[in-house]
Scaffold this motif. Structure first.
Motif, PDB file in Angstrom:
ATOM      1  N   LYS A 117       2.213   6.618   1.156  1.00  0.00           N
ATOM      2  CA  LYS A 117       1.018   5.856   0.795  1.00  0.00           C
ATOM      3  C   LYS A 117       0.656   6.101  -0.665  1.00  0.00           C
ATOM      4  CE  LYS A 117      -0.974   5.806   5.429  1.00  0.00           C
ATOM      5  NZ  LYS A 117      -2.120   6.207   6.281  1.00  0.00           N
ATOM      6  N   CYS A 118       0.244   5.026  -1.333  1.00  0.00           N
ATOM      7  CA  CYS A 118      -0.217   5.173  -2.715  1.00  0.00           C
ATOM      8  C   CYS A 118      -1.406   6.125  -2.754  1.00  0.00           C
ATOM      9  CB  CYS A 118      -0.641   3.820  -3.273  1.00  0.00           C
ATOM     10  SG  CYS A 118       0.739   2.711  -3.644  1.00  0.00           S
ATOM     11  N   LYS A 173      -5.277   4.112  -6.739  1.00  0.00           N
ATOM     12  CA  LYS A 173      -4.183   3.198  -7.042  1.00  0.00           C
ATOM     13  C   LYS A 173      -3.941   2.278  -5.850  1.00  0.00           C
ATOM     14  CE  LYS A 173      -1.820   6.227 -10.330  1.00  0.00           C
ATOM     15  NZ  LYS A 173      -0.515   6.726 -10.793  1.00  0.00           N
ATOM     16  N   PHE A 174      -3.228   1.178  -6.092  1.00  0.00           N
ATOM     17  CA  PHE A 174      -2.958   0.220  -5.025  1.00  0.00           C
ATOM     18  C   PHE A 174      -1.565  -0.378  -5.219  1.00  0.00           C
ATOM     19  CE2 PHE A 174      -3.926  -2.637  -8.409  1.00  0.00           C
ATOM     20  CZ  PHE A 174      -3.358  -3.864  -8.086  1.00  0.00           C
ATOM     21  N   ASN A 175      -1.083  -1.017  -4.161  1.00  0.00           N
ATOM     22  CA  ASN A 175       0.158  -1.782  -4.217  1.00  0.00           C
ATOM     23  C   ASN A 175       0.000  -2.920  -3.222  1.00  0.00           C
ATOM     24  OD1 ASN A 175       2.729  -2.811  -4.092  1.00  0.00           O
ATOM     25  ND2 ASN A 175       3.520  -1.170  -2.799  1.00  0.00           N
ATOM     26  N   LEU A 192       6.735   5.840  -7.087  1.00  0.00           N
ATOM     27  CA  LEU A 192       5.299   6.007  -7.303  1.00  0.00           C
ATOM     28  C   LEU A 192       4.790   5.092  -8.409  1.00  0.00           C
ATOM     29  CD1 LEU A 192       2.629   7.528  -6.867  1.00  0.00           C
ATOM     30  CD2 LEU A 192       3.489   9.323  -8.380  1.00  0.00           C
ATOM     31  N   GLY A 200       0.810  -1.221   0.000  1.00  0.00           N
ATOM     32  CA  GLY A 200       0.000   0.000   0.000  1.00  0.00           C
ATOM     33  C   GLY A 200       0.834   1.257   0.000  1.00  0.00           C
ATOM     34  N   GLN A 201       2.161   1.086   0.130  1.00  0.00           N
ATOM     35  CA  GLN A 201       3.053   2.243   0.167  1.00  0.00           C
ATOM     36  C   GLN A 201       4.253   1.988  -0.755  1.00  0.00           C
ATOM     37  OE1 GLN A 201       3.953   3.654   4.141  1.00  0.00           O
ATOM     38  NE2 GLN A 201       2.064   2.797   4.965  1.00  0.00           N
ATOM     39  N   TYR A 202       5.002   3.065  -1.029  1.00  0.00           N
ATOM     40  CA  TYR A 202       6.210   2.931  -1.833  1.00  0.00           C
ATOM     41  C   TYR A 202       7.320   3.760  -1.181  1.00  0.00           C
ATOM     42  CZ  TYR A 202       4.981   7.571  -3.677  1.00  0.00           C
ATOM     43  OH  TYR A 202       4.677   8.912  -3.796  1.00  0.00           O
ATOM     44  N   LYS A 215       5.202   2.158  -8.819  1.00  0.00           N
ATOM     45  CA  LYS A 215       4.827   0.839  -8.321  1.00  0.00           C
ATOM     46  C   LYS A 215       3.401   0.814  -7.783  1.00  0.00           C
ATOM     47  CE  LYS A 215       8.873  -0.810  -9.247  1.00  0.00           C
ATOM     48  NZ  LYS A 215       9.586   0.410  -9.623  1.00  0.00           N
ATOM     49  N   CYS A 216       2.775   1.992  -7.689  1.00  0.00           N
ATOM     50  CA  CYS A 216       1.351   2.054  -7.332  1.00  0.00           C
ATOM     51  C   CYS A 216       0.561   1.867  -8.632  1.00  0.00           C
ATOM     52  CB  CYS A 216       1.015   3.389  -6.670  1.00  0.00           C
ATOM     53  SG  CYS A 216       1.826   3.616  -5.064  1.00  0.00           S
TER      54      CYS A 216
END
Length: 468
Positions: free
Chosen positions: A283-284, A288-290, A298, A272-274, A300-301
């Protein structure tokens, strides 16, 4: 005297004592002035000259005996000894730490960077590079721990660096030591250290994690810290780096991991974060999600799939918009199908209109017919919805809505008393079509007894007037 009628002085260099018949020449090494009754012996350090005077030996020579005649009786000082005064009796030995440059000059102290262990020498010896004379310049000594070899001179060729290399152990270099006027052991500058007898410049502790306070020993900083720019204290590892106990320096966090300043470990960014610049987990954004840990950047979101949404920062998994709802935008909550619309499927972008006369179920997943005893009903504040306030009831009449998009409510509503409707009807509820009929359940039409007809309410019978 020559006249024979008077006396005259005995000449210088002679004497006549009371018992002497004539003036008698002084012995070698003795002298007299004119008119002397006795001769005087020349003392040590002097020699008799022409028996008329005692002359001091010149500098560089000595005479340790009395009664000596002639300059040749003044003896040159031995090598390494000097006589710097006239009339020297004994030459002075040049002691250790000094040398004789000339026999008629004072002993010279060994020059900068030189020593002499022995007495009576003509020169001094250079100390090896890295060694310095002691205060008496008799021996070469090593510098103590916490000190470095230092040379100084006005001549550029002395060439001892103004700012020696300090980052790692580096051997001392002096281009031409004869041009230097000073050699000494000098305390290490703050933040550097040296071992006893070292021939290196004082240098920083070689490992980044180390520092020194006593200029001798290297100490290890606590985990999360390294030696600072001064070399005599510790500072936090910068954000984005860490230093564990076994690390020699602050080490950059891997992609997808972060650290604050002073960290001993890096922290993996959660799903949920990068990781951003290795200094924070961000946080994304919404929409968007991760779903993976340890992601960097970013990019990766990932955008939610069509028909799914992420309405909170830091979403791990997008929320599917289920049947009865649709996704208006990926960063907004799923929207329930509007009045009069349904959606049977998950993950859609819109809903479908129910046909006229059909209404959504409570979940707005399917369109349903009105039950027997009910009628299709539309409502809205906008006049263009145009569902009649008093629909026609006397006979079956098809439902009409001018503009369904202006309606805010569609439902099946119980028929008003005295009217009825069949299941799935697309008509307004209406009175039973025959005057003899009435309804009580809003579904079925019942027949009044003979002599009666349905009354004005439509849900009961009444008698006929007397003329009928």
């Amino acid at each position: 005297d020559a006249t024979g009628n008077a006396c005259e002085d005995c000449p210088a260099g002679k004497k006549r004592a009371e018992g002497d018949n004539d003036c008698v020449a002084c012995d070698d090494g003795w002298m007299s002035a004119a008119g002397a009754s006795v001769c005087i012996e020349c003392p040590a350090g002097q020699y008799e000259d022409s028996k008329t005077s005692c002359v001091k030996c010149p500098v560089g020579k000595f005479n340790d005996k009395t009664g000596k005649s002639g300059l040749d009786k003044c003896i040159e000082c031995a090598e390494g000894s000097v006589a710097v005064s006239l009339g020297t009796v004994t030459c002075t030995k040049c002691l250790a730490g000094n040398y004789a440059n000339a026999k008629d000059q004072a002993c010279v102290q060994c020059e900068a960077g030189k020593v002499q262990l022995n007495d009576e020498t003509l020169s001094c010896l250079d100390c090896d590079l890295g060694l310095v004379p002691n205060s008496g310049r008799t021996i070469c000594t090593e510098c103590l721990a916490g000190e470095e070899y230092f040379a100084e001179g006005d001549d550029a060729d002395c060439n001892y660096p103004e700012s020696p290399p300090r980052k790692s152990p580096t051997a001392v270099v002096v281009t031409d030591r004869t041009k230097c006027t000073k050699f000494e052991c000098k305390a290490c500058v703050d933040g550097t250290r040296n071992t006893a007898g070292s021939k290196n410049y004082c240098n920083r502790c070689t490992l980044a994690k180390e520092y020194t306070t006593d200029k001798i020993n290297c100490l290890t900083c606590d985990a999360g810290k390294k030696g600072d720019a001064t070399g005599n204290a510790c500072e936090d590892c910068p954000a984005g780096k860490k230093r564990a106990e076994g690390d020699n320096d602050c080490v950059a966090c891997d992609d997808g991991w972060m650290s604050a300043a002073g960290a001993s470990v890096c922290i993996e960014c959660p799903a949920g974060q990068y990781e951003d610049s290795k200094t924070s987990c961000v946080k994304c954004p919404v929409g968007k999600f991760n779903d993976k840990t340890g992601k960097s950047g970013l990019d990766k979101c990932i955008e939610c799939a069509e028909g799914s949404v992420a309405v909170s920062l830091g979403t791990v998994t997008c929320t599917k918009c289920l049947a009865g709802n649709y996704a208006n935008a990926k960063d907004q909550a799923c929207v329930q199908c509007e009045a009069g619309k349904v959606q049977l499927n998950d993950e859609t972008l819109s809903c479908l209109d129910c046909d006229l006369g059909l209404v959504p179920n409570s979940g707005r997943t399917i369109c349903t017919e009105c039950l027997a005893g009910e009628e299709y009903f539309a409502e809205g504040d906008d006049a263009d919805c145009n569902y009649p306030e008093s629909p026609p009831r006397k006979s079956p009449t098809a439902v009409v809505v001018t503009d369904r998009t202006k309606c805010t409510k569609f439902e099946c509503k119980a028929c008003v008393d005295g009217t009825r409707n069949t299941a799935g009807s697309k008509n307004y509820c209406n009175r039973c079509t025959l005057a003899k009929e009435y309804t009580t359940d809003k579904i079925n039409c019942l027949t009044c007894d003979a002599g009666k007809k349905g009354d004005a309410t439509g849900n009961a019978c009444e008698g006929l007037p007397c003329w009928k």
